[in-house]
Design a protein around this motif. Sequence first.
Motif, mmCIF file in Angstrom:
data_model
loop_
_atom_site.group_PDB
_atom_site.id
_atom_site.type_symbol
_atom_site.label_atom_id
_atom_site.label_comp_id
_atom_site.label_asym_id
_atom_site.label_seq_id
_atom_site.Cartn_x
_atom_site.Cartn_y
_atom_site.Cartn_z
ATOM 1 N N MET A 178 0.842 -1.189 0.000
ATOM 2 C CA MET A 178 0.000 0.000 0.000
ATOM 3 C C MET A 178 0.880 1.243 0.000
ATOM 4 S SD MET A 178 -2.755 1.242 2.865
ATOM 5 C CE MET A 178 -3.704 -0.272 2.660
ATOM 6 N N VAL A 179 0.616 2.186 -0.880
ATOM 7 C CA VAL A 179 1.382 3.414 -0.964
ATOM 8 C C VAL A 179 0.711 4.470 -0.099
ATOM 9 C CG1 VAL A 179 2.284 5.202 -2.470
ATOM 10 C CG2 VAL A 179 2.172 2.841 -3.280
ATOM 11 N N ALA A 180 1.417 4.969 0.885
ATOM 12 C CA ALA A 180 0.833 5.947 1.807
ATOM 13 C C ALA A 180 0.864 7.332 1.191
ATOM 14 C CB ALA A 180 1.596 5.929 3.120
ATOM 15 N N PHE A 181 -0.250 8.063 1.251
ATOM 16 C CA PHE A 181 -0.238 9.440 0.827
ATOM 17 C C PHE A 181 0.320 10.286 1.967
ATOM 18 C CE2 PHE A 181 -3.784 10.649 3.432
ATOM 19 C CZ PHE A 181 -4.587 9.525 3.483
ATOM 20 N N GLU A 182 0.686 11.518 1.659
ATOM 21 C CA GLU A 182 1.321 12.371 2.644
ATOM 22 C C GLU A 182 0.300 12.840 3.676
ATOM 23 O OE1 GLU A 182 4.330 14.083 4.641
ATOM 24 O OE2 GLU A 182 4.489 12.785 2.884
ATOM 25 N N MET A 226 0.577 7.498 12.136
ATOM 26 C CA MET A 226 -0.480 8.147 11.350
ATOM 27 C C MET A 226 -0.284 7.946 9.857
ATOM 28 S SD MET A 226 -1.144 11.736 13.406
ATOM 29 C CE MET A 226 -2.418 12.263 12.243
ATOM 30 N N ARG A 227 0.961 7.934 9.401
ATOM 31 C CA ARG A 227 1.209 7.751 7.964
ATOM 32 C C ARG A 227 0.612 6.431 7.480
ATOM 33 N NH1 ARG A 227 6.615 9.747 8.767
ATOM 34 N NH2 ARG A 227 7.372 7.607 8.667
ATOM 35 N N THR A 228 0.754 5.389 8.301
ATOM 36 C CA THR A 228 0.189 4.095 7.921
ATOM 37 C C THR A 228 -1.292 4.012 8.269
ATOM 38 O OG1 THR A 228 2.329 3.038 8.312
ATOM 39 C CG2 THR A 228 0.399 1.609 8.208
ATOM 40 N N GLY A 229 -1.640 4.394 9.494
ATOM 41 C CA GLY A 229 -3.009 4.221 9.967
ATOM 42 C C GLY A 229 -4.024 5.058 9.221
ATOM 43 N N VAL A 230 -3.705 6.324 8.983
ATOM 44 C CA VAL A 230 -4.645 7.190 8.255
ATOM 45 C C VAL A 230 -4.805 6.716 6.828
ATOM 46 C CG1 VAL A 230 -5.038 9.529 7.403
ATOM 47 C CG2 VAL A 230 -4.229 9.178 9.737
ATOM 48 N N MET A 287 -4.556 3.610 5.737
ATOM 49 C CA MET A 287 -5.418 2.421 5.781
ATOM 50 C C MET A 287 -6.885 2.813 5.939
ATOM 51 S SD MET A 287 -3.085 0.102 8.360
ATOM 52 C CE MET A 287 -4.544 -0.771 8.926
ATOM 53 N N THR A 288 -7.151 3.695 6.890
ATOM 54 C CA THR A 288 -8.547 4.037 7.183
ATOM 55 C C THR A 288 -9.185 4.823 6.055
ATOM 56 O OG1 THR A 288 -8.021 4.081 9.554
ATOM 57 C CG2 THR A 288 -10.062 5.140 8.861
ATOM 58 N N VAL A 289 -8.476 5.797 5.524
ATOM 59 C CA VAL A 289 -9.046 6.617 4.445
ATOM 60 C C VAL A 289 -9.262 5.787 3.190
ATOM 61 C CG1 VAL A 289 -8.604 8.580 2.913
ATOM 62 C CG2 VAL A 289 -8.152 8.784 5.354
ATOM 63 N N THR A 290 -8.361 4.840 2.916
ATOM 64 C CA THR A 290 -8.540 3.966 1.756
ATOM 65 C C THR A 290 -9.806 3.129 1.905
ATOM 66 O OG1 THR A 290 -6.155 3.829 1.409
ATOM 67 C CG2 THR A 290 -7.494 2.124 0.397
ATOM 68 N N SER A 291 -9.984 2.542 3.084
ATOM 69 C CA SER A 291 -11.196 1.750 3.337
ATOM 70 C C SER A 291 -12.441 2.634 3.290
ATOM 71 C CB SER A 291 -11.096 1.065 4.703
ATOM 72 O OG SER A 291 -9.982 0.199 4.756
#
Length: 293
Positions: free
Chosen positions: A1-5, A228-232, A234-238
């Motif tokens: 998964m590519v994390a957005f900023e 937050m970089r990973t968690g946000v 994940m959550t925003v993608t879902s």
Amino acid sequence: MVAFEVPEVDYTQYTNRQLAAIPLAILAVALLVIVGWYVFTGAPVRLGMEFTGGTELRVQTSTPPADIPAAFGTQATVTPVQTAQDTYIVTFPPEAENIGQQARNNLQPVQGQSTADMVKSVQGTSASFGNSAQETALLGIGLAFVGMSILVFLMFRSFVPSIAVVISAFSDIMIPVALMNLLGIPLSLGTVAALLMLIGYSVDSDILLNNHILRRSGGFYESTHRAMRTGVTMTVTSLSAMAVMAVVAWFFGIDLLRDIGIVLVLGLATDLMNTYMLNLSLLRWYKYEGVTR
């Protein structure tokens, strides 16, 4: 998964009370809505036909929607099917009988259609089965929540980090349930599944934050931003995927998927607030203000 900023939040500008105040205030309002709903209706949430019993009729007719309930001589709720012309879903209470035959006798077929072809489907659930399903669903949610709580306490073996996860998960369930009441979304087998999924989503993001802050190297705010970089992401993608599902399901008139999508969108948005405001404030208090381990 590519994390957005993810923008780096300067948490030093806010006290722990300020961070926790908004999530706790919204949770308190949600609990008031649920309690009020229970006082006035006898149930904490709007119940669907699976849990109350009743009959659902899918019918295609030229009879105007406002006149359909009168054709049955009993209370009925009429919902148009957006993907089929002159087609309606009519819901009746458990005591209704011979619904299909009454539809054929009292409703008008569309042009070129025989009376026998008006009724597309009839599905019924007895009141006793509905009550049994209701108890099973509530028991399932309760056991899932208790099991999650036990697992969290075993993982962290400390009260404050564990209770932070449990409170966040509890809020992630209560706020969507209150909004379901306000938005007219009934509790069905599908929305029960959505609430169970929210427990999993909530625990994922909260445990991720707790692990980064308590078990990995680096300062508190550095660890927070890393989580937050990973968690946000994940959550925003879902959340985005569930929002698309809800819109597409609404467009095609698939009520079950629409309701599941809406509940998940509401719950995931709530999870962002609870994880990075409520949970984080408790962790900061635990780590820096002399809480006894």
